[in-house]
Scaffold this motif. Sequence first.
Motif, PDB file in Angstrom:
ATOM      1  N   GLU A   1       2.208  10.073  45.942  1.00  0.00           N
ATOM      2  CA  GLU A   1       1.977   9.959  44.260  1.00  0.00           C
ATOM      3  C   GLU A   1       1.461  11.415  44.005  1.00  0.00           C
ATOM      4  OE1 GLU A   1      -2.561   8.566  43.169  1.00  0.00           O
ATOM      5  OE2 GLU A   1      -1.198   7.002  43.970  1.00  0.00           O
ATOM      6  N   LEU A   2       1.100  12.206  44.540  1.00  0.00           N
ATOM      7  CA  LEU A   2       0.769  13.658  43.978  1.00  0.00           C
ATOM      8  C   LEU A   2       2.293  14.378  44.045  1.00  0.00           C
ATOM      9  CD1 LEU A   2      -2.256  13.060  45.171  1.00  0.00           C
ATOM     10  CD2 LEU A   2      -2.088  15.516  45.649  1.00  0.00           C
ATOM     11  N   GLY A   3       3.038  13.974  44.673  1.00  0.00           N
ATOM     12  CA  GLY A   3       4.412  14.757  44.855  1.00  0.00           C
ATOM     13  C   GLY A   3       5.271  13.989  43.577  1.00  0.00           C
TER      14      GLY A   3
ATOM     15  N   ASP B   1      -0.373   7.527  36.069  1.00  0.00           N
ATOM     16  CA  ASP B   1      -1.406   6.626  36.282  1.00  0.00           C
ATOM     17  C   ASP B   1      -1.616   6.667  38.092  1.00  0.00           C
ATOM     18  OD1 ASP B   1       1.212   5.969  37.270  1.00  0.00           O
ATOM     19  OD2 ASP B   1       0.955   3.842  36.645  1.00  0.00           O
ATOM     20  N   GLY B   2      -2.210   7.792  38.258  1.00  0.00           N
ATOM     21  CA  GLY B   2      -2.680   7.933  39.871  1.00  0.00           C
ATOM     22  C   GLY B   2      -3.836   6.927  40.400  1.00  0.00           C
ATOM     23  N   SER B   3      -3.864   7.138  41.515  1.00  0.00           N
ATOM     24  CA  SER B   3      -5.243   6.318  42.127  1.00  0.00           C
ATOM     25  C   SER B   3      -6.567   6.857  41.663  1.00  0.00           C
ATOM     26  CB  SER B   3      -5.202   6.362  43.743  1.00  0.00           C
ATOM     27  OG  SER B   3      -3.889   5.879  43.963  1.00  0.00           O
TER      28      SER B   3
ATOM     29  N   GLY C   1       2.559  16.526  34.708  1.00  0.00           N
ATOM     30  CA  GLY C   1       2.274  18.148  34.225  1.00  0.00           C
ATOM     31  C   GLY C   1       2.111  19.234  35.249  1.00  0.00           C
ATOM     32  N   GLY C   2       2.566  19.068  36.395  1.00  0.00           N
ATOM     33  CA  GLY C   2       2.512  19.939  37.607  1.00  0.00           C
ATOM     34  C   GLY C   2       1.203  19.798  38.256  1.00  0.00           C
ATOM     35  N   ALA C   3       0.368  18.999  38.049  1.00  0.00           N
ATOM     36  CA  ALA C   3      -0.976  19.080  38.572  1.00  0.00           C
ATOM     37  C   ALA C   3      -0.512  18.703  40.068  1.00  0.00           C
ATOM     38  CB  ALA C   3      -1.863  18.184  38.103  1.00  0.00           C
TER      39      ALA C   3
ATOM     40  N   THR D   1      -1.072  20.676  43.686  1.00  0.00           N
ATOM     41  CA  THR D   1      -2.035  20.483  44.522  1.00  0.00           C
ATOM     42  C   THR D   1      -1.486  20.068  45.861  1.00  0.00           C
ATOM     43  OG1 THR D   1      -3.194  19.090  42.798  1.00  0.00           O
ATOM     44  CG2 THR D   1      -3.849  18.513  45.243  1.00  0.00           C
ATOM     45  N   VAL D   2      -0.349  19.672  46.361  1.00  0.00           N
ATOM     46  CA  VAL D   2       0.281  19.488  47.684  1.00  0.00           C
ATOM     47  C   VAL D   2       0.659  20.965  47.926  1.00  0.00           C
ATOM     48  CG1 VAL D   2       2.505  18.858  48.634  1.00  0.00           C
ATOM     49  CG2 VAL D   2       1.566  17.356  47.014  1.00  0.00           C
TER      50      VAL D   2
END
Length: 222
Positions: free
Chosen positions: A24-26, A31-33, A40-42, A46-47
Amino acid sequence: TCLNSTDYDGDFVFRGFNAYLLMELGAEIKDGSFGRDWSGGAGRETVRALLDDAREADMNIIRTWAFSVNHARPLWDASGTYDEELLVGLDFVLSEASERGVFAVLALADYWQAHGGVLHFLKTCGVSSVSLVSQVIDDGIDDDDSSSLSSDREFFESPRCRAMYRAHVTTILSRVNTFTGRAYKDDPTIAAFNLMNEPRCRGCGDALQAWIDDMSVFFRDV
Protein backbone atom coordinates in the motif's frame (compact mmCIF):
# COMPACT_ATOMS: atom_id res chain seq x y z
CA THR A 1 7.75 -21.58 2.08
CA CYS A 2 8.27 -22.41 -1.60
CA LEU A 3 11.62 -21.36 -3.03
CA ASN A 4 11.68 -19.46 -6.29
CA SER A 5 14.49 -19.78 -8.82
CA THR A 6 17.05 -16.97 -8.49
CA ASP A 7 20.25 -15.91 -10.18
CA TYR A 8 22.12 -15.96 -6.86
CA ASP A 9 25.18 -18.18 -7.03
CA GLY A 10 26.78 -19.43 -3.84
CA ASP A 11 25.87 -19.52 -0.16
CA PHE A 12 23.15 -17.08 0.85
CA VAL A 13 23.06 -15.72 4.38
CA PHE A 14 19.67 -14.20 5.21
CA ARG A 15 19.99 -10.72 6.68
CA GLY A 16 16.63 -9.04 6.50
CA PHE A 17 13.40 -7.93 8.04
CA ASN A 18 9.62 -8.03 7.79
CA ALA A 19 7.72 -5.02 6.38
CA TYR A 20 4.14 -5.96 5.65
CA LEU A 21 2.71 -2.60 4.53
CA LEU A 22 4.94 -2.09 1.50
CA MET A 23 2.28 -2.84 -1.13
CA GLU A 24 0.00 0.00 0.00
CA LEU A 25 2.99 2.34 0.37
CA GLY A 26 3.99 1.56 -3.20
CA ALA A 27 0.42 2.19 -4.34
CA GLU A 28 0.43 5.56 -2.56
CA ILE A 29 -3.15 5.09 -1.40
CA LYS A 30 -4.79 7.88 0.56
CA ASP A 31 -6.77 5.59 2.88
CA GLY A 32 -3.82 3.64 4.26
CA SER A 33 -3.69 1.36 7.28
CA PHE A 34 -3.63 2.92 10.74
CA GLY A 35 -5.06 6.15 9.32
CA ARG A 36 -1.96 6.92 7.26
CA ASP A 37 -2.11 8.91 4.03
CA TRP A 38 0.51 7.60 1.60
CA SER A 39 -0.52 9.80 -1.34
CA GLY A 40 1.40 12.67 -2.91
CA GLY A 41 4.69 10.78 -3.13
CA ALA A 42 4.89 9.89 0.56
CA GLY A 43 4.45 6.15 0.08
CA ARG A 44 7.04 5.55 -2.59
CA GLU A 45 9.53 7.85 -0.95
CA THR A 46 9.13 5.78 2.23
CA VAL A 47 9.74 2.57 0.26
CA ARG A 48 12.90 3.99 -1.29
CA ALA A 49 14.20 5.27 2.04
CA LEU A 50 13.52 1.94 3.76
CA LEU A 51 15.35 -0.02 1.05
CA ASP A 52 18.25 2.43 1.09
CA ASP A 53 18.54 2.03 4.85
CA ALA A 54 18.43 -1.74 4.45
CA ARG A 55 21.33 -1.72 2.02
CA GLU A 56 23.31 0.64 4.22
CA ALA A 57 22.79 -1.85 7.07
CA ASP A 58 24.04 -4.65 4.77
CA MET A 59 20.62 -6.35 4.65
CA ASN A 60 19.84 -8.43 1.58
CA ILE A 61 16.21 -9.56 1.88
CA ILE A 62 12.77 -8.26 2.85
CA ARG A 63 9.61 -10.16 3.66
CA THR A 64 6.36 -8.47 2.69
CA TRP A 65 2.76 -9.40 1.96
CA ALA A 66 1.08 -10.00 -1.41
CA PHE A 67 -2.32 -9.34 0.14
CA SER A 68 -3.93 -6.29 1.67
CA VAL A 69 -3.85 -5.68 5.42
CA ASN A 70 -6.40 -2.90 5.00
CA HIS A 71 -10.12 -3.70 5.33
CA ALA A 72 -10.91 -0.47 3.46
CA ARG A 73 -8.87 -1.67 0.47
CA PRO A 74 -9.01 -5.46 0.03
CA LEU A 75 -6.78 -6.77 -2.74
CA TRP A 76 -9.49 -9.00 -4.22
CA ASP A 77 -13.17 -9.82 -3.80
CA ALA A 78 -15.42 -12.83 -4.25
CA SER A 79 -15.78 -12.18 -7.98
CA GLY A 80 -12.02 -12.52 -8.41
CA THR A 81 -11.59 -8.83 -9.20
CA TYR A 82 -8.24 -7.43 -8.06
CA ASP A 83 -7.32 -3.89 -7.06
CA GLU A 84 -4.86 -3.03 -9.82
CA GLU A 85 -3.61 0.05 -7.98
CA LEU A 86 -2.44 -2.11 -5.09
CA LEU A 87 -0.80 -4.63 -7.42
CA VAL A 88 1.09 -1.82 -9.18
CA GLY A 89 2.25 -0.77 -5.72
CA LEU A 90 3.72 -4.24 -5.18
CA ASP A 91 5.28 -4.08 -8.64
CA PHE A 92 6.99 -0.85 -7.58
CA VAL A 93 8.35 -2.38 -4.37
CA LEU A 94 9.86 -5.34 -6.23
CA SER A 95 11.34 -3.06 -8.89
CA GLU A 96 12.99 -0.83 -6.31
CA ALA A 97 14.28 -3.84 -4.38
CA SER A 98 15.76 -5.27 -7.59
CA GLU A 99 17.60 -2.03 -8.32
CA ARG A 100 19.29 -2.28 -4.92
CA GLY A 101 20.11 -5.98 -5.07
CA VAL A 102 17.61 -6.78 -2.31
CA PHE A 103 15.67 -10.05 -2.52
CA ALA A 104 12.06 -10.46 -1.43
CA VAL A 105 9.92 -13.10 0.24
CA LEU A 106 6.22 -12.70 -0.56
CA ALA A 107 3.55 -14.04 1.81
CA LEU A 108 0.50 -14.93 -0.27
CA ALA A 109 -2.19 -14.94 2.42
CA ASP A 110 -2.68 -14.52 6.16
CA TYR A 111 -4.05 -16.75 8.90
CA TRP A 112 -5.17 -13.97 11.25
CA GLN A 113 -8.65 -12.52 10.72
CA ALA A 114 -7.49 -9.01 11.67
CA HIS A 115 -5.69 -8.82 8.33
CA GLY A 116 -8.20 -10.54 6.05
CA GLY A 117 -7.18 -14.05 6.94
CA VAL A 118 -8.82 -17.46 7.17
CA LEU A 119 -12.15 -16.17 8.46
CA HIS A 120 -12.44 -13.69 5.60
CA PHE A 121 -11.58 -16.46 3.14
CA LEU A 122 -14.41 -18.50 4.64
CA LYS A 123 -16.86 -15.64 4.31
CA THR A 124 -15.86 -15.06 0.69
CA CYS A 125 -15.98 -18.77 -0.12
CA GLY A 126 -19.56 -18.92 1.21
CA VAL A 127 -19.04 -22.12 3.21
CA SER A 128 -21.43 -23.41 5.85
CA SER A 129 -19.98 -21.45 8.76
CA VAL A 130 -20.58 -18.10 7.05
CA SER A 131 -22.92 -16.91 9.83
CA LEU A 132 -20.30 -17.60 12.48
CA VAL A 133 -17.63 -15.98 10.35
CA SER A 134 -19.76 -12.86 9.89
CA GLN A 135 -20.25 -12.64 13.64
CA VAL A 136 -16.53 -12.97 14.31
CA ILE A 137 -15.68 -10.27 11.76
CA ASP A 138 -18.49 -7.87 12.64
CA ASP A 139 -18.21 -8.22 16.43
CA GLY A 140 -14.45 -8.17 16.52
CA ILE A 141 -14.08 -11.47 18.41
CA ASP A 142 -10.43 -12.14 19.17
CA ASP A 143 -8.52 -14.61 16.99
CA ASP A 144 -7.87 -16.80 20.01
CA ASP A 145 -11.56 -17.01 20.97
CA SER A 146 -12.82 -20.62 20.91
CA SER A 147 -15.69 -19.64 18.61
CA SER A 148 -13.24 -19.00 15.78
CA LEU A 149 -11.22 -22.19 16.20
CA SER A 150 -13.89 -24.44 14.66
CA SER A 151 -13.43 -22.58 11.39
CA ASP A 152 -9.79 -23.61 11.00
CA ARG A 153 -10.44 -27.15 9.76
CA GLU A 154 -13.27 -25.97 7.53
CA PHE A 155 -11.01 -23.52 5.75
CA PHE A 156 -8.16 -25.96 5.17
CA GLU A 157 -10.49 -28.75 4.01
CA SER A 158 -13.08 -26.73 2.05
CA PRO A 159 -12.84 -27.46 -1.71
CA ARG A 160 -14.25 -23.99 -2.44
CA CYS A 161 -11.67 -22.26 -0.26
CA ARG A 162 -8.89 -24.34 -1.75
CA ALA A 163 -10.04 -23.38 -5.25
CA MET A 164 -10.15 -19.70 -4.28
CA TYR A 165 -6.66 -19.88 -2.77
CA ARG A 166 -5.32 -21.61 -5.90
CA ALA A 167 -6.84 -18.89 -8.07
CA HIS A 168 -5.14 -16.25 -5.91
CA VAL A 169 -1.77 -18.01 -6.19
CA THR A 170 -2.16 -18.25 -9.97
CA THR A 171 -2.98 -14.54 -10.22
CA ILE A 172 0.05 -13.47 -8.20
CA LEU A 173 2.59 -15.83 -9.74
CA SER A 174 1.40 -15.11 -13.28
CA ARG A 175 1.37 -11.35 -12.85
CA VAL A 176 3.81 -9.42 -15.06
CA ASN A 177 5.49 -6.57 -13.20
CA THR A 178 4.50 -3.28 -14.85
CA PHE A 179 7.94 -1.77 -14.11
CA THR A 180 10.27 -4.65 -15.01
CA GLY A 181 8.25 -6.72 -17.48
CA ARG A 182 9.01 -9.90 -15.52
CA ALA A 183 6.40 -12.40 -14.37
CA TYR A 184 6.49 -12.85 -10.61
CA LYS A 185 7.13 -16.58 -10.92
CA ASP A 186 10.21 -15.83 -13.06
CA ASP A 187 11.48 -12.79 -11.15
CA PRO A 188 14.90 -13.45 -9.60
CA THR A 189 14.18 -10.69 -7.07
CA ILE A 190 11.60 -12.94 -5.42
CA ALA A 191 13.63 -15.50 -3.51
CA ALA A 192 10.67 -17.34 -2.01
CA PHE A 193 6.94 -17.33 -1.40
CA ASN A 194 5.18 -18.08 1.89
CA LEU A 195 1.97 -20.03 1.33
CA MET A 196 0.47 -18.25 4.32
CA ASN A 197 1.60 -15.95 7.13
CA GLU A 198 1.66 -17.87 10.44
CA PRO A 199 -0.71 -20.71 9.40
CA ARG A 200 -2.13 -22.97 12.09
CA CYS A 201 -5.03 -25.35 12.57
CA ARG A 202 -5.40 -25.65 16.31
CA GLY A 203 -6.47 -29.18 17.11
CA CYS A 204 -6.38 -30.17 13.44
CA GLY A 205 -2.74 -30.24 12.42
CA ASP A 206 -3.50 -33.07 9.99
CA ALA A 207 -5.75 -30.76 7.94
CA LEU A 208 -3.09 -28.04 7.88
CA GLN A 209 -0.36 -30.44 6.77
CA ALA A 210 -2.58 -31.86 4.03
CA TRP A 211 -3.31 -28.30 2.82
CA ILE A 212 0.40 -27.43 2.80
CA ASP A 213 1.23 -30.58 0.84
CA ASP A 214 -1.53 -29.90 -1.67
CA MET A 215 -0.74 -26.23 -2.17
CA SER A 216 3.01 -26.78 -2.41
CA VAL A 217 2.51 -29.20 -5.30
CA PHE A 218 0.05 -26.83 -6.98
CA PHE A 219 2.41 -23.88 -6.50
CA ARG A 220 5.20 -25.58 -8.38
CA ASP A 221 2.91 -26.38 -11.30
CA VAL A 222 1.72 -22.81 -11.89
